[in-house]
Write a protein that holds these residues in place. Structure first.
Motif, PDB file in Angstrom:
ATOM      1  N   ALA A   2      -2.385 -12.498  -0.488  1.00 57.02           N
ATOM      2  CA  ALA A   2      -1.731 -11.387  -1.182  1.00 57.02           C
ATOM      3  C   ALA A   2      -2.755 -10.544  -1.933  1.00 57.02           C
ATOM      4  CB  ALA A   2      -0.683 -11.916  -2.151  1.00 57.02           C
ATOM      5  N   ALA A  49       7.638  -0.470   2.699  1.00 57.67           N
ATOM      6  CA  ALA A  49       6.199  -0.702   2.845  1.00 57.67           C
ATOM      7  C   ALA A  49       5.686  -0.158   4.177  1.00 57.67           C
ATOM      8  CB  ALA A  49       5.889  -2.195   2.729  1.00 57.67           C
ATOM      9  N   ALA A 105       0.198  -7.381  -6.432  1.00 56.13           N
ATOM     10  CA  ALA A 105       0.639  -8.166  -5.278  1.00 56.13           C
ATOM     11  C   ALA A 105       0.504  -9.651  -5.565  1.00 56.13           C
ATOM     12  CB  ALA A 105      -0.182  -7.788  -4.043  1.00 56.13           C
ATOM     13  N   GLY A 137      -3.177  -6.946  -0.733  1.00 59.87           N
ATOM     14  CA  GLY A 137      -2.716  -6.008  -1.752  1.00 59.87           C
ATOM     15  C   GLY A 137      -3.804  -5.011  -2.128  1.00 59.87           C
ATOM     16  N   ALA A 185       5.599  -7.062  -2.332  1.00 59.41           N
ATOM     17  CA  ALA A 185       4.158  -7.057  -2.599  1.00 59.41           C
ATOM     18  C   ALA A 185       3.478  -5.884  -1.893  1.00 59.41           C
ATOM     19  CB  ALA A 185       3.536  -8.379  -2.145  1.00 59.41           C
ATOM     20  N   GLY A 186       3.876  -5.638  -0.638  1.00 60.82           N
ATOM     21  CA  GLY A 186       3.279  -4.536   0.109  1.00 60.82           C
ATOM     22  C   GLY A 186       3.632  -3.188  -0.486  1.00 60.82           C
ATOM     23  N   SER A 196       1.832  -2.662  -3.957  1.00 63.62           N
ATOM     24  CA  SER A 196       0.394  -2.431  -3.828  1.00 63.62           C
ATOM     25  C   SER A 196       0.110  -1.048  -3.243  1.00 63.62           C
ATOM     26  CB  SER A 196      -0.256  -3.518  -2.968  1.00 63.62           C
ATOM     27  OG  SER A 196       0.276  -3.528  -1.663  1.00 63.62           O
ATOM     28  N   ILE A 223       7.083 -10.439   0.781  1.00 61.39           N
ATOM     29  CA  ILE A 223       5.987  -9.688   1.394  1.00 61.39           C
ATOM     30  C   ILE A 223       6.259  -8.187   1.293  1.00 61.39           C
ATOM     31  CG2 ILE A 223       4.853  -9.166   3.595  1.00 61.39           C
ATOM     32  CD1 ILE A 223       5.236 -12.100   4.344  1.00 61.39           C
ATOM     33  N   VAL A 225       3.393 -11.124  -7.441  1.00 67.22           N
ATOM     34  CA  VAL A 225       4.675 -11.203  -6.743  1.00 67.22           C
ATOM     35  C   VAL A 225       4.829 -12.508  -5.976  1.00 67.22           C
ATOM     36  CG1 VAL A 225       6.033 -10.159  -4.883  1.00 67.22           C
ATOM     37  CG2 VAL A 225       4.956  -8.706  -6.596  1.00 67.22           C
ATOM     38  N   GLY A 254      -3.665  -2.820  -7.524  1.00 67.18           N
ATOM     39  CA  GLY A 254      -2.728  -3.161  -6.456  1.00 67.18           C
ATOM     40  C   GLY A 254      -2.833  -4.615  -6.052  1.00 67.18           C
TER      41      GLY A 254
END
Length: 202
Positions: free
Chosen positions: A109, A169, A94, A113, A10-11, A14, A7, A97, A90
């Protein structure tokens, strides 16, 4: 890799895409090609970014953005055009990922994202519009260069140290919120002065 690290990555990716989508794509591809940043097996779907054609297109776009972003008001035009591009980019990064075998997580996501990239884009565009009101061009170049360096450095930290990606993030999210508040306050001051100037005298 744990769910929190995934997470966090991904955060971070993005949110950074909302600042510099092309640099994020290009830097990730270069890092994977050179082995400077070993991508875990779970993130094999990101290998498409190491494709020479993808890297070439992203590199050319990043170069154009590098120069466009340092010219006052041209950067705001560029940001306006990318209001629709950065959130989609973005969201797709995400999506790449998270676990492809879990459709529910992928939908989450993709939505988060895209939302994160849009939020970061809004903070960047608002802050740059404020900077553009400065009569001298130096501040614009300094801010843009700082964004370039910060994006590359934070992207490297995100992949190299996945366990701190969540903190990165959250930091980016806090910075974006702060930039949005600053831009909103500035706009209110400008419009407030304009209203006072046009108000008829008693």
């Amino acid at each position: 890799m744990g769910i929190m690290e995934i997470i966090g990555i991904a955060g971070s990716v993005s949110l950074l895409s909302g600042w510099r989508l092309y640099l994020t794509v290009f830097a990730t591809g270069v890092a994977m090609q050179t082995g400077a940043v070993p991508i875990p097996e779970h993130l094999e779907s990101l290998q498409v970014l190491a494709n020479p054609w993808v890297m070439g297109a992203a590199g050319l776009a990043a170069l154009l953005e590098f120069f466009a972003d340092k010219v006052a008001w041209l950067d705001s035009v560029w940001d306006g055009i990318h209001t629709f591009i950065r959130p989609v980019g973005g969201a797709l990064l995400a999506l790449a990922v998270v676990d492809p075998s879990d459709p529910a997580t992928q939908v989450i996501a993709f939505v988060l994202g895209g939302g994160g990239a849009l939020l970061a884009h809004g903070g960047k565009a608002g802050a740059r519009a404020v900077v553009n009101t400065s009569p001298e061009p130096v501040s614009n170049v300094v801010v843009s260069t700082a964004e370039d360096v910060a994006t590359a450095g934070l992207l490297y930290a995100t992949y190299e140290y996945p366990y701190v990606a969540g903190g990165i993030a959250l930091g980016l999210l806090a910075l974006t919120a702060w930039l949005l508040i600053k831009a909103r306050n500035f706009v209110r001051r400008i419009f407030g002065r304009g209203a006072e100037a046009t108000r008829p005298a008693d």
